[in-house]
Enzyme design. Structure first.
Site, PDB file in Angstrom:
ATOM      1  N   LYS A 192     -34.870 -30.149  15.219  1.00  0.00           N
ATOM      2  CA  LYS A 192     -35.099 -29.979  16.660  1.00  0.00           C
ATOM      3  C   LYS A 192     -36.420 -30.604  17.092  1.00  0.00           C
ATOM      4  CE  LYS A 192     -35.698 -26.208  20.040  1.00  0.00           C
ATOM      5  NZ  LYS A 192     -35.474 -24.772  20.264  1.00  0.00           N
ATOM      6  N   LEU A 245     -37.616 -17.915  24.746  1.00  0.00           N
ATOM      7  CA  LEU A 245     -38.627 -17.279  23.906  1.00  0.00           C
ATOM      8  C   LEU A 245     -39.827 -18.212  23.747  1.00  0.00           C
ATOM      9  CD1 LEU A 245     -36.198 -15.788  21.216  1.00  0.00           C
ATOM     10  CD2 LEU A 245     -37.488 -14.489  22.933  1.00  0.00           C
ATOM     11  N   TYR A 301     -37.917 -22.308  16.861  1.00  0.00           N
ATOM     12  CA  TYR A 301     -38.395 -21.358  17.863  1.00  0.00           C
ATOM     13  C   TYR A 301     -37.694 -21.622  19.188  1.00  0.00           C
ATOM     14  CZ  TYR A 301     -42.024 -24.995  18.901  1.00  0.00           C
ATOM     15  OH  TYR A 301     -42.712 -26.150  19.201  1.00  0.00           O
ATOM     16  N   CYS A 302     -37.542 -20.554  19.979  1.00  0.00           N
ATOM     17  CA  CYS A 302     -36.796 -20.606  21.249  1.00  0.00           C
ATOM     18  C   CYS A 302     -35.431 -21.271  21.060  1.00  0.00           C
ATOM     19  CB  CYS A 302     -37.604 -21.321  22.331  1.00  0.00           C
ATOM     20  SG  CYS A 302     -36.990 -20.994  24.016  1.00  0.00           S
ATOM     21  N   PRO A 303     -34.602 -20.737  20.127  1.00  0.00           N
ATOM     22  CA  PRO A 303     -33.306 -21.364  19.884  1.00  0.00           C
ATOM     23  C   PRO A 303     -32.360 -21.189  21.068  1.00  0.00           C
ATOM     24  CG  PRO A 303     -33.452 -19.257  18.742  1.00  0.00           C
ATOM     25  CD  PRO A 303     -34.797 -19.516  19.332  1.00  0.00           C
TER      26      PRO A 303
END
Length: 280
Positions: A161, A93, A148-150
């Site tokens: 992260k 993502l 975001y973008c896990p």
């Protein structure tokens, strides 16, 4: 030495440092460069390669991001914040690229023996731990909910992260790509993506579960290690690490005889991105 580190200790690496030259160019050019290296390394026309790259203010969207009910408005919010939006050719993502984010691609060949997807992730995890020996035992890989973008190979320190990994596979080549948030505020980058999803959804229910961004779970390495790290510092570390891993490091960009292949992949990437944005 672990089995994944053994992928990194090889006779020769090729190091393509584009951390300065790509900044004002489209990130699509970097995806084309990685596809080119994938092809060359996969077909054993080049030794395995590491490429470093940086792009100014770009949000790289995934396929699912383009299915947001109000994606055009969401992209407009990014543009108003000074960011370009492109669509990537690998999974995942939305992620943020800027001058404080260093991207590293490790390009390997599986023409002699296959490298499965988990192994590709583990090789990059080993590489990142080698880059940061002062924090190697603190770097963990598991999904950071609220980022975001896990994904299951989110890289974090103390639950926050700082990096994510993706893979691109082509012509028996594998490009394992990591974005490292080195400088600046991880939370501010996350706020940008939170606003993107809020605008793109506007409260509507969707079949796909988009992440609910919690900016406080993201940070840069400078913040996490309390050190004044820069992208340039980590680029130098990358070069020095390759010299430890290999007997020889071939420096330099794509060779003249490789440029025709690069042009082919560049046109393909740009055409695909254009079609995706038109669908949006």
């Amino acid at each position: 030495m672990t089995q994944y580190e053994s992928f990194l200790y090889i006779p020769e690496w090729r190091f393509v440092d584009e951390s300065m030259t790509t900044r004002n160019r489209s990130a699509l050019e970097s995806f084309a460069a990685d596809d080119t290296l994938c092809h060359l390394v996969g077909q054993q026309l080049s030794v395995p390669a590491v490429r470093t790259w940086v792009h100014n203010k770009t949000v790289v969207l995934g396929i699912q991001d383009h299915r947001l009910p109000h994606v055009s408005e969401a992209i407009l919010t990014l543009e108003k914040a000074g960011y370009n939006a492109i669509v990537r050719n690998s999974g995942g993502l939305a992620v943020v690229l800027d001058e404080g984010v260093l991207n590293i691609s490790v390009v390997l060949s599986e023409s002699n023996s296959s490298i499965d997807i988990p192994a590709g992730y583990e090789v990059m995890l080993a590489f990142v731990r080698m880059l940061f020996p002062e924090a190697a035992d603190r770097i963990e890989a598991y999904e950071i909910v609220g980022s975001y973008c896990p994904g299951s190979y989110d890289l974090s320190i103390d639950g926050r992260k700082f990096a994510g990994i993706s893979q691109r596979r082509l012509r028996q080549g594998i490009a394992v790509q990591v974005y490292l948030c080195v400088e600046g505020s991880g939370a501010e980058r996350a706020e940008l993506i939170r606003d993107f999803y809020e605008t793109g959804l506007q409260g509507e229910e969707t079949k796909f579960a988009y992440p609910t961004i919690q900016p406080e779970v993201m940070a840069s390495l400078s913040e996490l290690l309390d050190m004044p790290l820069t992208v340039s510092d980590i680029t130098i570390r990358t070069q020095l690490l390759l010299r430890e891993l290999a007997d020889h490091v071939d420096m330099g960009g794509l060779k003249p005889e490789e440029m025709e292949l690069y042009t082919f992949y560049l046109n393909r990437v740009f055409d695909r991105n254009k079609k995706m944005l038109e669908l949006g």
